[in-house]
Design an enzyme around this catalytic site. Structure first.
Site, PDB file in Angstrom:
ATOM      1  N   LYS A 172       0.853  -1.214   0.000  1.00  0.00           N
ATOM      2  CA  LYS A 172       0.000   0.000   0.000  1.00  0.00           C
ATOM      3  C   LYS A 172       0.876   1.246   0.000  1.00  0.00           C
ATOM      4  O   LYS A 172       0.658   2.162  -0.794  1.00  0.00           O
ATOM      5  CB  LYS A 172      -0.887   0.015   1.234  1.00  0.00           C
ATOM      6  CG  LYS A 172      -1.547   1.363   1.512  1.00  0.00           C
ATOM      7  CD  LYS A 172      -2.371   1.407   2.771  1.00  0.00           C
ATOM      8  CE  LYS A 172      -1.592   1.713   3.990  1.00  0.00           C
ATOM      9  NZ  LYS A 172      -1.293   3.149   4.224  1.00  0.00           N
ATOM     10  N   ASN A 173       1.897   1.275   0.874  1.00  0.00           N
ATOM     11  CA  ASN A 173       2.671   2.510   1.061  1.00  0.00           C
ATOM     12  C   ASN A 173       3.639   2.791  -0.076  1.00  0.00           C
ATOM     13  O   ASN A 173       4.266   3.848  -0.095  1.00  0.00           O
ATOM     14  CB  ASN A 173       3.381   2.485   2.415  1.00  0.00           C
ATOM     15  CG  ASN A 173       2.372   2.614   3.541  1.00  0.00           C
ATOM     16  OD1 ASN A 173       1.214   2.960   3.296  1.00  0.00           O
ATOM     17  ND2 ASN A 173       2.775   2.304   4.753  1.00  0.00           N
ATOM     18  N   ARG A 197      -4.234  10.456   3.400  1.00  0.00           N
ATOM     19  CA  ARG A 197      -3.119  11.375   3.621  1.00  0.00           C
ATOM     20  C   ARG A 197      -2.166  11.343   2.423  1.00  0.00           C
ATOM     21  O   ARG A 197      -1.609  12.359   2.039  1.00  0.00           O
ATOM     22  CB  ARG A 197      -2.397  10.936   4.888  1.00  0.00           C
ATOM     23  CG  ARG A 197      -1.173  11.701   5.206  1.00  0.00           C
ATOM     24  CD  ARG A 197      -0.569  11.256   6.533  1.00  0.00           C
ATOM     25  NE  ARG A 197       0.765  11.753   6.668  1.00  0.00           N
ATOM     26  CZ  ARG A 197       1.061  13.025   6.978  1.00  0.00           C
ATOM     27  NH1 ARG A 197       0.086  13.886   7.178  1.00  0.00           N
ATOM     28  NH2 ARG A 197       2.308  13.424   7.085  1.00  0.00           N
ATOM     29  N   CYS A 223      -4.361  12.820  11.183  1.00  0.00           N
ATOM     30  CA  CYS A 223      -5.283  11.684  11.263  1.00  0.00           C
ATOM     31  C   CYS A 223      -5.247  11.226  12.719  1.00  0.00           C
ATOM     32  O   CYS A 223      -4.587  11.818  13.556  1.00  0.00           O
ATOM     33  CB  CYS A 223      -4.872  10.581  10.309  1.00  0.00           C
ATOM     34  SG  CYS A 223      -3.465   9.668  10.885  1.00  0.00           S
ATOM     35  N   ARG A 237       0.645  14.741  12.389  1.00  0.00           N
ATOM     36  CA  ARG A 237       1.199  14.436  11.063  1.00  0.00           C
ATOM     37  C   ARG A 237       1.295  15.683  10.181  1.00  0.00           C
ATOM     38  O   ARG A 237       0.667  15.802   9.150  1.00  0.00           O
ATOM     39  CB  ARG A 237       0.386  13.339  10.392  1.00  0.00           C
ATOM     40  CG  ARG A 237       0.389  12.079  11.245  1.00  0.00           C
ATOM     41  CD  ARG A 237      -0.315  10.927  10.608  1.00  0.00           C
ATOM     42  NE  ARG A 237       0.521  10.324   9.569  1.00  0.00           N
ATOM     43  CZ  ARG A 237       0.124   9.250   8.868  1.00  0.00           C
ATOM     44  NH1 ARG A 237      -1.075   8.750   9.075  1.00  0.00           N
ATOM     45  NH2 ARG A 237       0.913   8.723   7.946  1.00  0.00           N
ATOM     46  N   PRO A 238       2.105  16.649  10.625  1.00  0.00           N
ATOM     47  CA  PRO A 238       2.304  17.854   9.822  1.00  0.00           C
ATOM     48  C   PRO A 238       3.040  17.528   8.520  1.00  0.00           C
ATOM     49  O   PRO A 238       3.546  16.414   8.359  1.00  0.00           O
ATOM     50  CB  PRO A 238       3.183  18.715  10.724  1.00  0.00           C
ATOM     51  CG  PRO A 238       3.895  17.749  11.594  1.00  0.00           C
ATOM     52  CD  PRO A 238       2.944  16.605  11.811  1.00  0.00           C
ATOM     53  N   ASP A 269       4.318   0.642  12.072  1.00  0.00           N
ATOM     54  CA  ASP A 269       3.061   0.087  11.551  1.00  0.00           C
ATOM     55  C   ASP A 269       2.792  -1.320  12.069  1.00  0.00           C
ATOM     56  O   ASP A 269       1.668  -1.816  11.930  1.00  0.00           O
ATOM     57  CB  ASP A 269       3.073   0.066  10.020  1.00  0.00           C
ATOM     58  CG  ASP A 269       3.108   1.474   9.455  1.00  0.00           C
ATOM     59  OD1 ASP A 269       3.386   1.636   8.261  1.00  0.00           O
ATOM     60  OD2 ASP A 269       2.883   2.427  10.231  1.00  0.00           O
ATOM     61  N   ARG A 325      -8.757  -0.226   3.988  1.00  0.00           N
ATOM     62  CA  ARG A 325      -7.872   0.722   3.298  1.00  0.00           C
ATOM     63  C   ARG A 325      -6.535   0.063   2.979  1.00  0.00           C
ATOM     64  O   ARG A 325      -5.873   0.430   2.015  1.00  0.00           O
ATOM     65  CB  ARG A 325      -7.579   1.925   4.205  1.00  0.00           C
ATOM     66  CG  ARG A 325      -8.640   2.968   4.305  1.00  0.00           C
ATOM     67  CD  ARG A 325      -8.098   4.141   5.102  1.00  0.00           C
ATOM     68  NE  ARG A 325      -6.772   4.490   4.637  1.00  0.00           N
ATOM     69  CZ  ARG A 325      -5.804   4.959   5.438  1.00  0.00           C
ATOM     70  NH1 ARG A 325      -6.013   5.110   6.715  1.00  0.00           N
ATOM     71  NH2 ARG A 325      -4.624   5.270   4.937  1.00  0.00           N
TER      72      ARG A 325
HETATM   73  C1  EPZ Z   1       4.437   6.796   6.042  1.00  0.00           C
HETATM   74  O1  EPZ Z   1       3.713   7.880   6.581  1.00  0.00           O
HETATM   75  C2  EPZ Z   1       3.442   5.648   6.016  1.00  0.00           C
HETATM   76  N1  EPZ Z   1       2.302   6.017   5.193  1.00  0.00           N
HETATM   77  C3  EPZ Z   1       2.959   5.344   7.433  1.00  0.00           C
HETATM   78  O2  EPZ Z   1       2.113   4.210   7.355  1.00  0.00           O
HETATM   79  C4  EPZ Z   1       4.167   4.990   8.285  1.00  0.00           C
HETATM   80  O3  EPZ Z   1       3.744   4.775   9.609  1.00  0.00           O
HETATM   81  C5  EPZ Z   1       5.178   6.141   8.246  1.00  0.00           C
HETATM   82  O4  EPZ Z   1       5.538   6.421   6.872  1.00  0.00           O
HETATM   83  C6  EPZ Z   1       6.434   5.816   9.019  1.00  0.00           C
HETATM   84  O5  EPZ Z   1       7.012   4.666   8.507  1.00  0.00           O
HETATM   85  C7  EPZ Z   1       2.440   6.001   3.850  1.00  0.00           C
HETATM   86  O6  EPZ Z   1       3.496   5.689   3.338  1.00  0.00           O
HETATM   87  C8  EPZ Z   1       1.227   6.365   3.056  1.00  0.00           C
HETATM   88  P1  EPZ Z   1       6.602  10.084   8.084  1.00  0.00           P
HETATM   89  P2  EPZ Z   1       4.356   9.374   6.541  1.00  0.00           P
HETATM   90  O7  EPZ Z   1       6.639  11.301   7.255  1.00  0.00           O
HETATM   91  O8  EPZ Z   1       5.134   9.535   5.306  1.00  0.00           O
HETATM   92  C9  EPZ Z   1       6.548  13.398  11.445  1.00  0.00           C
HETATM   93  C10 EPZ Z   1       0.183   2.926   7.686  1.00  0.00           C
HETATM   94  O9  EPZ Z   1      -0.324   2.450   8.707  1.00  0.00           O
HETATM   95  N2  EPZ Z   1       6.592  14.340  10.321  1.00  0.00           N
HETATM   96  O10 EPZ Z   1       7.775   9.144   8.075  1.00  0.00           O
HETATM   97  O11 EPZ Z   1       3.311  10.342   6.861  1.00  0.00           O
HETATM   98  C11 EPZ Z   1       5.164  12.797  11.593  1.00  0.00           C
HETATM   99  O12 EPZ Z   1       4.355  13.642  12.371  1.00  0.00           O
HETATM  100  C12 EPZ Z   1       0.722   4.341   7.714  1.00  0.00           C
HETATM  101  O13 EPZ Z   1       0.322   2.331   6.589  1.00  0.00           O
HETATM  102  C13 EPZ Z   1       6.782  15.695  10.591  1.00  0.00           C
HETATM  103  O14 EPZ Z   1       6.915  16.097  11.730  1.00  0.00           O
HETATM  104  O15 EPZ Z   1       5.330   9.232   7.785  1.00  0.00           O
HETATM  105  C14 EPZ Z   1       5.414  11.476  12.272  1.00  0.00           C
HETATM  106  O16 EPZ Z   1       5.517  11.688  13.665  1.00  0.00           O
HETATM  107  C15 EPZ Z   1       0.525   5.032   9.061  1.00  0.00           C
HETATM  108  N3  EPZ Z   1       6.804  16.574   9.549  1.00  0.00           N
HETATM  109  C16 EPZ Z   1       6.782  11.080  11.738  1.00  0.00           C
HETATM  110  O17 EPZ Z   1       7.380  12.266  11.171  1.00  0.00           O
HETATM  111  C17 EPZ Z   1       6.649  16.159   8.247  1.00  0.00           C
HETATM  112  O18 EPZ Z   1       6.689  17.004   7.327  1.00  0.00           O
HETATM  113  C18 EPZ Z   1       6.683   9.976  10.658  1.00  0.00           C
HETATM  114  O19 EPZ Z   1       6.195  10.566   9.547  1.00  0.00           O
HETATM  115  C19 EPZ Z   1       6.448  14.776   8.006  1.00  0.00           C
HETATM  116  C20 EPZ Z   1       6.431  13.885   9.054  1.00  0.00           C
END
Ligand code: EPZ
Length: 417
Positions: free
Chosen positions: A22-23, A92, A116, A121-122, A304, A396
């Site tokens: 999915k990701n 997202r 979410c 998740r900024p 995850d 999803r």
């Molecule tokens: C991806 O989300 C995945 N989703 C998430 O999977 C996964 O948990 C996550 O990566 C971490 O591995 C998809 O790929 C669609 P991040 P993403 O940017 O890209 C902070 C699932 O269950 N952050 O690595 O949104 C954020 O708040 C989902 O399949 C900022 O602060 O994750 C979080 O605490 C859930 N500023 C951390 O980083 C930003 O601009 C991880 O976020 C971006 C992120």
């Protein structure tokens, strides 16, 4: 609303075949619009997230042919028009259209109600990357306008190795003038899968999968044929299920290296695993011991799988601990597990799990995708009947979950109420 009804307590055996990730798919589909020609992506899971992204592609005017596991995308006639919240709020990952449209046209306007249930998740790191490439950003009430006279290569350091920001900056930089370097980039396998698609289209990206990614801008991107990698989180979820109630349960079509953080932890607990070239066979062991886990970015233990693993830990002897370091609110499944008979206490970002406890069926709610997956595992090992509501969350990210589980002996039904 959709619900799942499960009669637990059965031993599951047979083979579960893992679908495309999915990701990865949710980034590959928007990335395809960067090509001026036809892009074929195969092994795309049929889940609501990929359907929602195809809806956005159609809204923009792309021509899509969806066969059973593949999508052919022709985006030569797309229009760079504003993506409304009614489409972008469904998932997202719609934010990947920011990077793709900015990378293709130098401008994008979209409403993006971020955040979410598992955290704020900024997207500040995504926007920092776009600005470094020369874009200006105006944001008014979740409506983002990102535009650049000309996108120029830049050196970008990510304060956090964000998966989304790494991919989004790659999408925006592939056609920028000059070279972009992303430092402290995320190393998840999905990043490599997206970089490979872009290189197959003619991009010049090196270092994907390491913490430094280099992108030399090119003037145009062409046609290609690409495959989504197997879903390591779906695979991990079913490996954990096998450790809870499997008998030689074979999880097929996976990349063992991508789930190494999980399999090493399960081995530490005493779970017997047979690791093949592209499959893992797992059985429940009468007594397994408590372990400590800390979620980290790849190749550390994936956040995850934190929620599904917590169910397995309710069956281990002793006191286990899981520390969640990625998201601020990823323990919403715990009250429901305790309602089913678990003994889990949460303090700050750590859950302490005393086991083993006998779980019994009840009525629970899926609060988010992976919490829902955890509740399915709990229901399958609990004695008696469990009803899970809000299962749209689960659908999803888990293709044909009811069929896959029924095929290995689970008594599980999906109903509309
Ligand atoms: C991806 O989300 C995945 N989703 C998430 O999977 C996964 O948990 C996550 O990566 C971490 O591995 C998809 O790929 C669609 P991040 P993403 O940017 O890209 C902070 C699932 O269950 N952050 O690595 O949104 C954020 O708040 C989902 O399949 C900022 O602060 O994750 C979080 O605490 C859930 N500023 C951390 O980083 C930003 O601009 C991880 O976020 C971006 C992120």
């Amino acid at each position: 609303m959709k619900i799942l009804e499960i009669e637990g307590g059965k031993t599951l055996s047979g083979t579960i075949r893992i679908s495309g990730a999915k990701n990865s798919a949710v980034a590959l589909i928007p990335a395809a619009i960067l090509s001026d020609e036809e892009v074929t992506i195969c092994n795309v899971p049929e889940i609501t997230d990929t359907e929602a992204l195809c809806e956005i592609l159609k809204y923009l005017g792309a021509d899509i042919k969806r066969a059973s596991e593949s999508i052919v995308i022709q985006s030569s006639k797309i229009e760079n028009k504003e993506i409304p919240a009614s489409l972008s709020k469904k998932l997202r990952a719609s934010y990947y259209f920011m990077g793709a449209l900015l990378g293709k046209y130098g401008r994008v306007k979209m409403r993006f109600p971020g955040g979410c249930s598992i955290g704020a998740r900024p997207i500040n790191l995504h926007l920092k990357g776009f600005e470094a490439l020369g874009a200006t950003i105006t944001e008014k009430g979740n409506c983002y306008v990102v535009e650049a006279e000309e996108l120029k290569g830049a050196n970008i350091y990510l304060d956090f190795a964000s998966v989304g920001a790494t991919i989004n900056i790659m999408l925006a930089a592939v056609k920028a003038k000059g070279t972009t370097i992303i430092d402290n980039a995320a190393k998840e396998p999905e990043i490599v899968n997206v970089a490979t698609l872009l290189n197959n289209m003619g991009a010049k990206i090196t270092g994907a999968g390491t913490s430094t990614i280099k992108i030399h801008g090119v003037s145009s991107l062409g046609s290609c044929f690409h495959e989504v990698i197997p879903d390591r989180i779906e695979a991990g979820t079913y490996i954990i299920l096998g450790a809870c109630c499997g008998n030689q349960l074979k999880i097929d079509n996976l990349i063992p290296e991508h789930v190494e953080a999980l399999t090493s932890k399960l081995k530490e607990a005493g779970v017997p695993l047979k690791i093949g070239v592209d499959s893992i066979t797992v059985s429940k062991k009468e007594s397994t011991k408590a372990i400590q886990v800390r979620t980290q970015t790849y190749p550390g233990f994936p956040t995850d799988l934190q929620q599904p693993l917590s169910v397995f830990l309710t069956q281990c002897e002793g006191k286990s601990k899981i520390e969640e370091t990625i998201y601020e609110n990823r323990f919403m499944h715990i009250p429901y597990l305790n309602q089913l008979g678990a003994d889990i206490r949460v303090k700050n970002q750590t859950a302490t799990i005393i086991g083993p406890t006998q779980l019994t069926g009840g009525n629970v709610v899926a609060t988010d995708l992976r919490a829902g997956a955890a509740l399915v595992i709990a229901a399958l090992i609990a004695e008696g009947h469990t009803k899970i509501t809000n299962v749209e969350h689960i659908l999803r990210g888990y293709e044909q979950i009811v069929e896959k589980l029924t095929n290995v002996g689970a008594n599980i039904k999906e109903r509309e109420i």
